[in-house]
Motif scaffolding. Structure first.
Motif, PDB file in Angstrom:
ATOM      1  N   THR A 128       0.839  -1.215   0.000  1.00 26.93           N
ATOM      2  CA  THR A 128       0.000   0.000   0.000  1.00 26.93           C
ATOM      3  C   THR A 128       0.866   1.255   0.000  1.00 26.93           C
ATOM      4  OG1 THR A 128      -0.170  -0.077   2.405  1.00 26.93           O
ATOM      5  CG2 THR A 128      -1.970  -1.096   1.139  1.00 26.93           C
ATOM      6  N   ARG A 129       0.237   2.353  -0.383  1.00 23.33           N
ATOM      7  CA  ARG A 129       0.961   3.602  -0.604  1.00 23.33           C
ATOM      8  C   ARG A 129       1.434   4.218   0.716  1.00 23.33           C
ATOM      9  NH1 ARG A 129       2.538   6.447  -4.549  1.00 23.33           N
ATOM     10  NH2 ARG A 129       2.283   8.695  -4.846  1.00 23.33           N
ATOM     11  N   PRO A 130       2.697   4.684   0.741  1.00 24.40           N
ATOM     12  CA  PRO A 130       3.245   5.225   1.996  1.00 24.40           C
ATOM     13  C   PRO A 130       2.732   6.613   2.368  1.00 24.40           C
ATOM     14  CG  PRO A 130       4.909   5.239   0.257  1.00 24.40           C
ATOM     15  CD  PRO A 130       3.700   4.579  -0.331  1.00 24.40           C
ATOM     16  N   ASN A 147      -9.084  -0.573  -0.852  1.00 26.26           N
ATOM     17  CA  ASN A 147      -9.361  -0.758  -2.271  1.00 26.26           C
ATOM     18  C   ASN A 147      -8.057  -0.870  -3.069  1.00 26.26           C
ATOM     19  OD1 ASN A 147     -11.401  -1.062  -4.240  1.00 26.26           O
ATOM     20  ND2 ASN A 147     -11.012   1.021  -4.977  1.00 26.26           N
ATOM     21  N   ASP A 148      -7.156   0.090  -2.836  1.00 29.65           N
ATOM     22  CA  ASP A 148      -5.902   0.152  -3.577  1.00 29.65           C
ATOM     23  C   ASP A 148      -4.879  -0.760  -2.898  1.00 29.65           C
ATOM     24  OD1 ASP A 148      -3.822   0.827  -5.201  1.00 29.65           O
ATOM     25  OD2 ASP A 148      -3.843   2.976  -4.743  1.00 29.65           O
ATOM     26  N   GLY A 149      -4.969  -2.042  -3.197  1.00 31.77           N
ATOM     27  CA  GLY A 149      -4.077  -3.033  -2.580  1.00 31.77           C
ATOM     28  C   GLY A 149      -4.861  -4.265  -2.172  1.00 31.77           C
ATOM     29  N   VAL A 179       5.603  -3.501  -3.958  1.00 32.77           N
ATOM     30  CA  VAL A 179       6.104  -2.160  -4.317  1.00 32.77           C
ATOM     31  C   VAL A 179       5.527  -1.632  -5.644  1.00 32.77           C
ATOM     32  CG1 VAL A 179       8.116  -0.667  -4.092  1.00 32.77           C
ATOM     33  CG2 VAL A 179       8.294  -3.015  -3.322  1.00 32.77           C
ATOM     34  N   GLU A 180       4.226  -1.707  -5.727  1.00 32.27           N
ATOM     35  CA  GLU A 180       3.573  -1.102  -6.901  1.00 32.27           C
ATOM     36  C   GLU A 180       3.326   0.380  -6.657  1.00 32.27           C
ATOM     37  OE1 GLU A 180       0.075   0.279  -9.281  1.00 32.27           O
ATOM     38  OE2 GLU A 180       0.380   0.236  -7.135  1.00 32.27           O
ATOM     39  N   ASP A 181       3.015   0.688  -5.381  1.00 31.66           N
ATOM     40  CA  ASP A 181       2.405   1.999  -5.098  1.00 31.66           C
ATOM     41  C   ASP A 181       3.348   2.996  -4.437  1.00 31.66           C
ATOM     42  OD1 ASP A 181       0.173   3.453  -5.565  1.00 31.66           O
ATOM     43  OD2 ASP A 181      -1.168   2.205  -4.368  1.00 31.66           O
ATOM     44  N   HIS A 309      -9.157   7.658  -3.992  1.00 33.18           N
ATOM     45  CA  HIS A 309      -7.835   7.209  -4.443  1.00 33.18           C
ATOM     46  C   HIS A 309      -6.699   7.988  -3.783  1.00 33.18           C
ATOM     47  CE1 HIS A 309      -4.597   6.967  -7.697  1.00 33.18           C
ATOM     48  NE2 HIS A 309      -4.727   5.732  -7.253  1.00 33.18           N
ATOM     49  N   HIS A 310      -5.792   7.260  -3.147  1.00 29.25           N
ATOM     50  CA  HIS A 310      -4.630   7.843  -2.455  1.00 29.25           C
ATOM     51  C   HIS A 310      -5.039   8.869  -1.402  1.00 29.25           C
ATOM     52  CE1 HIS A 310      -1.791   6.469  -5.949  1.00 29.25           C
ATOM     53  NE2 HIS A 310      -2.356   5.470  -5.286  1.00 29.25           N
ATOM     54  N   THR A 311      -6.169   8.570  -0.739  1.00 28.52           N
ATOM     55  CA  THR A 311      -6.608   9.380   0.399  1.00 28.52           C
ATOM     56  C   THR A 311      -6.897   8.441   1.581  1.00 28.52           C
ATOM     57  OG1 THR A 311      -9.005   9.221   0.106  1.00 28.52           O
ATOM     58  CG2 THR A 311      -7.863  10.896  -1.219  1.00 28.52           C
TER      59      THR A 311
HETATM   60 ZN    ZN Z   1      -2.243   3.443  -5.606  1.00 27.02          ZN
END
Ligand code: ZN
Ligand code: AHN
Length: 338
Positions: A128-130, A147-149, A179-181, A309-311
């Motif tokens: 997931t995004r850092p 959702n994202d992950g 490490v996609e995000d 997204h990304h929040t």
């Molecule tokens: Zn993402």
């Protein structure tokens, strides 16, 4: 004289009528038959089960590379695939992020019928995004990535559970990419360097593509899931998927609408997106399509990947079981119809 004229007229009318009938019969015979959908029904995808797998991942906290949560979740994923009878391996490596940080990498790979040449690849990213660079608050805090992950992985785990029970004839590779995000945050980039920042995403799948074993039995095609659990999810036909894997893309979208999920699987076309499938297509040369939430409506420009997204809104609350069902059931049915 009058009667003969009437007779001629009537004969003409009758003649035209007969011709008309014949003609329409003829036209009917010529008319192409509506294609009859011949899909085998296959097994039932359980959205409650997929939801639980998502909740379990979220329960570990944000799964940011190089953190303990990430390790714990990775261990759980490996165990899960093993328990479902998959021959499971891990690809361990190191990658360098956009900010020069070195990150450990762990791609998790599970196989069913590992020696079959007739294989399909299903994949999703599990990290997931850092940071929350699209939020207005706490932008330096990591997101939950329900959702994202977690969503793509949750759907694939449920598929893994089912193919384990209802044996699949073809070979199947399931890959959870790491490490996609970790891509460069949008506030870091200006218009000019946005493009050059593209390769800062999808580091796990890039690593996998650059290090493919010569002996690797390449799947015939692949399907990537990304953000497949939102209530308002829409999955357009994304351009790279269309170019590289148009055949399966169109078949899957047709199947989805046949199963009653046309509201999710839209006929709209989305621009090319950088995602794991971009590299799998271009580097590994496995035709791979992306089922990704991307709203092409011009009114929602700012929120093309969904408003969460990304929040920090990307938490369990936005996960919607009917969306999971639509994606999971379509995929599962497709697998048993190849
Ligand atoms: Zn993402
Ligand atoms: C870009 O934003 C360039 N690609 C989206 C890939 C992504 C991020 N998928 C989930 N999070």
């Amino acid at each position: 004289m009058q009667t003969s004229k009437i007779n001629v007229f009537l004969s003409l009318v009758i003649f035209c009528f007969i011709c008309g009938c014949k003609n329409s019969e003829h036209q009917q015979a010529e008319k192409p038959q509506q294609p009859i959908e011949k899909w085998k029904k296959g097994s039932v995808f359980n959205a409650d089960s997929a939801y639980k797998y998502i909740a379990k991942q979220v329960g570990f906290g944000p799964r940011v590379p190089n953190t303990q949560n990430h390790k714990n979740c990775g261990n759980w994923l490996v165990k899960k695939l093993e328990n479902f009878g998959f021959k499971t391996t891990e690809q361990i490596g190191e990658v360098v992020a956009f900010n020069s940080e070195k990150l450990p990498l762990r791609n998790i790979i599970g196989k069913i019928n590992p020696n079959s040449k007739d294989r399909v690849l299903l994949c999703a990213h599990w990290d997931t995004r850092p940071f929350a660079d699209r939020d207005s608050i706490n932008i330096n805090q990591p997101i939950m990535g329900a959702n994202d992950g977690a969503s793509g992985v949750g759907v694939l785990l449920e598929i893994a559970r089912i193919v384990h029970l209802d044996s699949l004839e073809i070979g199947l590779d399931i890959i959870f990419f790491d490490v996609e995000d970790y891509g460069a945050p949008s506030y870091n980039s200006n218009f000019v360097d946005l493009n050059s920042m593209n390769d800062t995403w999808c580091l796990g799948s890039q690593y996998w593509c650059y290090n493919l074993d010569k002996e690797y039995l390449k799947p015939k095609f692949g399907i990537l899931l990304d953000m497949v659990g939102g209530e308002d999810a829409v999955f357009p036909k994304e351009e790279i998927s269309r170019q590289y894997s148009g055949y399966h893309l169109n078949k899957i979208w047709k199947l989805a609408s046949y199963l009653g999920y046309g509201e999710y699987f839209k006929k709209k076309i989305a621009p090319p997106l950088t995602d794991d499938h971009t590299y799998i297509n271009k580097l590994a040369q496995i035709p791979t399509l992306d089922i990704i939430h991307y709203d092409v409506s011009p009114f929602t420009n700012r929120f093309d990947f969904g408003r969460f997204h990304h929040t920090h809104q990307d938490n369990l609350d936005i996960i919607h079981k009917p969306t999971l069902k639509a994606v999971g059931q379509t995929l599962l049915t497709y697998l048993y119809n190849i």
